[in-house]
Design a protein around this motif. Structure first.
Motif, PDB file in Angstrom:
ATOM      1  N   VAL A 150       0.467   4.322  10.746  1.00 49.21           N
ATOM      2  CA  VAL A 150      -0.034   5.458  11.522  1.00 49.21           C
ATOM      3  C   VAL A 150      -1.485   5.745  11.140  1.00 49.21           C
ATOM      4  CG1 VAL A 150       0.204   7.940  11.944  1.00 49.21           C
ATOM      5  CG2 VAL A 150       2.244   6.489  11.873  1.00 49.21           C
ATOM      6  N   GLU A 151      -1.766   5.712   9.842  1.00 50.05           N
ATOM      7  CA  GLU A 151      -3.130   5.965   9.376  1.00 50.05           C
ATOM      8  C   GLU A 151      -4.087   4.882   9.877  1.00 50.05           C
ATOM      9  OE1 GLU A 151      -6.248   7.937   7.688  1.00 50.05           O
ATOM     10  OE2 GLU A 151      -4.183   8.623   7.998  1.00 50.05           O
ATOM     11  N   ALA A 152      -3.619   3.640   9.893  1.00 52.00           N
ATOM     12  CA  ALA A 152      -4.449   2.544  10.408  1.00 52.00           C
ATOM     13  C   ALA A 152      -4.779   2.762  11.879  1.00 52.00           C
ATOM     14  CB  ALA A 152      -3.731   1.214  10.210  1.00 52.00           C
ATOM     15  N   THR A 157       9.814  -9.003   9.892  1.00 48.51           N
ATOM     16  CA  THR A 157       9.488  -8.674   8.499  1.00 48.51           C
ATOM     17  C   THR A 157       9.029  -7.229   8.381  1.00 48.51           C
ATOM     18  OG1 THR A 157       8.850 -10.970   8.062  1.00 48.51           O
ATOM     19  CG2 THR A 157       8.037  -9.289   6.539  1.00 48.51           C
ATOM     20  N   LEU A 158       8.198  -6.807   9.316  1.00 47.68           N
ATOM     21  CA  LEU A 158       7.694  -5.433   9.306  1.00 47.68           C
ATOM     22  C   LEU A 158       8.833  -4.433   9.488  1.00 47.68           C
ATOM     23  CD1 LEU A 158       5.515  -3.265   9.435  1.00 47.68           C
ATOM     24  CD2 LEU A 158       5.210  -3.818  11.859  1.00 47.68           C
ATOM     25  N   ARG A 159       9.716  -4.696  10.438  1.00 42.07           N
ATOM     26  CA  ARG A 159      10.842  -3.792  10.696  1.00 42.07           C
ATOM     27  C   ARG A 159      11.698  -3.618   9.446  1.00 42.07           C
ATOM     28  NH1 ARG A 159      16.143  -4.571  11.709  1.00 42.07           N
ATOM     29  NH2 ARG A 159      17.246  -2.994  12.953  1.00 42.07           N
ATOM     30  N   GLN A 160      11.981  -4.723   8.763  1.00 36.61           N
ATOM     31  CA  GLN A 160      12.802  -4.652   7.562  1.00 36.61           C
ATOM     32  C   GLN A 160      12.130  -3.798   6.488  1.00 36.61           C
ATOM     33  OE1 GLN A 160      13.911  -8.476   6.021  1.00 36.61           O
ATOM     34  NE2 GLN A 160      14.923  -7.642   4.210  1.00 36.61           N
ATOM     35  N   GLU A 161      10.831  -3.980   6.303  1.00 37.94           N
ATOM     36  CA  GLU A 161      10.099  -3.210   5.300  1.00 37.94           C
ATOM     37  C   GLU A 161      10.083  -1.726   5.647  1.00 37.94           C
ATOM     38  OE1 GLU A 161       5.730  -3.252   3.079  1.00 37.94           O
ATOM     39  OE2 GLU A 161       5.913  -3.984   5.142  1.00 37.94           O
ATOM     40  N   LEU A 162       9.857  -1.415   6.927  1.00 39.33           N
ATOM     41  CA  LEU A 162       9.817  -0.012   7.344  1.00 39.33           C
ATOM     42  C   LEU A 162      11.146   0.687   7.093  1.00 39.33           C
ATOM     43  CD1 LEU A 162       7.914  -0.260  10.769  1.00 39.33           C
ATOM     44  CD2 LEU A 162       7.010   0.570   8.601  1.00 39.33           C
ATOM     45  N   LEU A 163      12.237   0.026   7.465  1.00 39.82           N
ATOM     46  CA  LEU A 163      13.548   0.658   7.342  1.00 39.82           C
ATOM     47  C   LEU A 163      14.005   0.753   5.892  1.00 39.82           C
ATOM     48  CD1 LEU A 163      15.448  -0.831  10.423  1.00 39.82           C
ATOM     49  CD2 LEU A 163      14.235   1.348  10.208  1.00 39.82           C
ATOM     50  N   GLU A 164      13.666  -0.246   5.084  1.00 38.90           N
ATOM     51  CA  GLU A 164      14.073  -0.220   3.676  1.00 38.90           C
ATOM     52  C   GLU A 164      13.422   0.932   2.922  1.00 38.90           C
ATOM     53  OE1 GLU A 164      13.148  -4.047   2.126  1.00 38.90           O
ATOM     54  OE2 GLU A 164      15.033  -4.971   2.803  1.00 38.90           O
ATOM     55  N   ALA A 169       6.039   4.973   3.093  1.00 39.51           N
ATOM     56  CA  ALA A 169       4.681   4.445   2.937  1.00 39.51           C
ATOM     57  C   ALA A 169       4.309   3.401   3.997  1.00 39.51           C
ATOM     58  CB  ALA A 169       4.495   3.870   1.537  1.00 39.51           C
ATOM     59  N   PRO A 170       5.176   2.425   4.320  1.00 41.51           N
ATOM     60  CA  PRO A 170       4.776   1.422   5.313  1.00 41.51           C
ATOM     61  C   PRO A 170       4.452   2.024   6.684  1.00 41.51           C
ATOM     62  CG  PRO A 170       6.660   0.641   4.067  1.00 41.51           C
ATOM     63  CD  PRO A 170       6.484   2.085   3.715  1.00 41.51           C
ATOM     64  N   CYS A 210      -4.231   0.520   4.192  1.00 40.52           N
ATOM     65  CA  CYS A 210      -3.944   1.928   4.500  1.00 40.52           C
ATOM     66  C   CYS A 210      -2.647   2.376   3.844  1.00 40.52           C
ATOM     67  CB  CYS A 210      -3.872   2.128   6.014  1.00 40.52           C
ATOM     68  SG  CYS A 210      -5.441   1.879   6.877  1.00 40.52           S
ATOM     69  N   GLN A 211      -1.673   1.480   3.808  1.00 37.30           N
ATOM     70  CA  GLN A 211      -0.385   1.801   3.190  1.00 37.30           C
ATOM     71  C   GLN A 211      -0.533   2.082   1.702  1.00 37.30           C
ATOM     72  OE1 GLN A 211       2.690  -1.127   3.919  1.00 37.30           O
ATOM     73  NE2 GLN A 211       3.747  -0.625   2.012  1.00 37.30           N
ATOM     74  N   ALA A 212      -1.490   1.424   1.053  1.00 31.36           N
ATOM     75  CA  ALA A 212      -1.679   1.588  -0.390  1.00 31.36           C
ATOM     76  C   ALA A 212      -1.970   3.037  -0.764  1.00 31.36           C
ATOM     77  CB  ALA A 212      -2.805   0.681  -0.866  1.00 31.36           C
ATOM     78  N   GLU A 213      -2.528   3.801   0.157  1.00 26.06           N
ATOM     79  CA  GLU A 213      -2.839   5.201  -0.117  1.00 26.06           C
ATOM     80  C   GLU A 213      -1.579   6.058  -0.231  1.00 26.06           C
ATOM     81  OE1 GLU A 213      -5.638   6.699   2.685  1.00 26.06           O
ATOM     82  OE2 GLU A 213      -6.925   4.918   2.576  1.00 26.06           O
ATOM     83  N   PHE A 214      -0.454   5.542   0.274  1.00 24.84           N
ATOM     84  CA  PHE A 214       0.807   6.286   0.232  1.00 24.84           C
ATOM     85  C   PHE A 214       1.838   5.575  -0.646  1.00 24.84           C
ATOM     86  CE2 PHE A 214      -1.216   6.742   4.407  1.00 24.84           C
ATOM     87  CZ  PHE A 214      -1.401   8.111   4.470  1.00 24.84           C
ATOM     88  N   ALA A 215       1.362   4.749  -1.565  1.00 23.52           N
ATOM     89  CA  ALA A 215       2.246   3.867  -2.329  1.00 23.52           C
ATOM     90  C   ALA A 215       3.341   4.613  -3.079  1.00 23.52           C
ATOM     91  CB  ALA A 215       1.422   3.029  -3.299  1.00 23.52           C
ATOM     92  N   SER A 216       3.056   5.799  -3.565  1.00 21.72           N
ATOM     93  CA  SER A 216       4.037   6.544  -4.366  1.00 21.72           C
ATOM     94  C   SER A 216       4.807   7.566  -3.536  1.00 21.72           C
ATOM     95  CB  SER A 216       3.328   7.249  -5.524  1.00 21.72           C
ATOM     96  OG  SER A 216       2.348   8.155  -5.032  1.00 21.72           O
ATOM     97  N   GLU A 217       4.665   7.515  -2.209  1.00 19.37           N
ATOM     98  CA  GLU A 217       5.292   8.515  -1.348  1.00 19.37           C
ATOM     99  C   GLU A 217       6.324   7.867  -0.427  1.00 19.37           C
ATOM    100  OE1 GLU A 217       2.405  10.976   0.621  1.00 19.37           O
ATOM    101  OE2 GLU A 217       0.929  10.652  -0.971  1.00 19.37           O
TER     102      GLU A 217
END
Length: 245
Positions: free
Chosen positions: A142-144, A181-188, A136-137, A126-133
């Protein structure tokens, strides 16, 4: 036809014939024929070891996902896990159930690992759909949640796994590592980190409520909450982020 435990079996795989007719190579490089008793004993041991290694290395016939599906089914249905019940649901022997995972805790841990991997993979798709925005994570998660709402009455496995987590520090460690790991990706990748953090907590809280069946959200309410979470992440919180400016 092959024989195992004194019984004929056409389905049991046979080792290569070269293993059955090999000759004992003795010191000096010469081949010893089936002569003396010692040579025969050594030959038997050598060939049996080769055959045993071949059988141990053969492909496993039973899909581990089939067994873990049975584990999940038994946990959801009974609230407790027994090897007998898993074997019956999977249609295999108890030895087959324990072939890859040698105990009930190992089976539960394998189910937890599979659940985490499947959840991460689905969210990543689902995240791949927002890759350039931006964001995205979080937007992917949310989309999932939009596409895959929890189904009432189908959360028995979740409830039992939560109970197992409360009693097993190693299982909790698996979830903690994944959440970190998820938290770090979201915040970055967040355009407004503090708002994204709050939005993530709101999203996980919503899912937790529904998985534990603590509140019955209507479809309209749930859609509205998810939209508010996404808006919060994308627009930020002026009162929070500008307070210290």
């Amino acid at each position: 036809m092959s024989f195992r435990n004194g019984c004929a079996s056409d389905s049991f795989p046979q080792p290569p014939k070269t293993l059955l007719f090999s000759r004992l190579i003795v010191k000096g490089g010469s081949a010893a024929p089936f002569g003396g008793l010692t040579a025969k004993i050594h030959l038997f041991i050598s060939e049996w070891s080769e055959i045993n290694r071949w059988y141990m290395a053969r492909p496993r016939k039973h899909d581990q996902d089939q067994i873990l599906d049975a584990v999940e089914h038994v946990i959801a249905r009974d609230g407790v896990l027994t090897i007998d019940a898993v074997a019956k649901v999977a249609g295999v022997s108890k030895a087959t159930v324990l072939y890859e995972h040698t105990s009930k805790p190992d089976l539960v841990a394998a189910l937890v690992d599979r659940t985490i991997k499947a959840d991460n993979a689905y969210n990543a798709s689902c995240q791949a759909e927002f890759a350039s925005e931006p964001d995205a994570p979080l937007r992917g998660r949310v989309e999932a949640a939009r596409r895959n709402p929890p189904m009432p009455g189908e959360n028995g496995a979740v409830l039992s796994l939560v109970s197992a987590l409360m009693q097993d520090t190693m299982l909790r460690a698996r979830f903690r590592e994944n959440q970190s790991t998820l938290r770090q990706e979201l915040l970055e990748q967040a355009s407004h980190p503090r708002a994204a953090r709050l939005a993530w907590l709101a999203l996980e809280g919503l899912k937790f409520q529904q998985h534990l069946e603590l509140h019955d959200w209507t479809e309209a309410e749930r859609a509205e909450v998810l939209q508010d979470i996404e808006t919060l992440a994308r627009q930020g919180m002026d009162t929070c982020e500008d307070r210290d400016a």
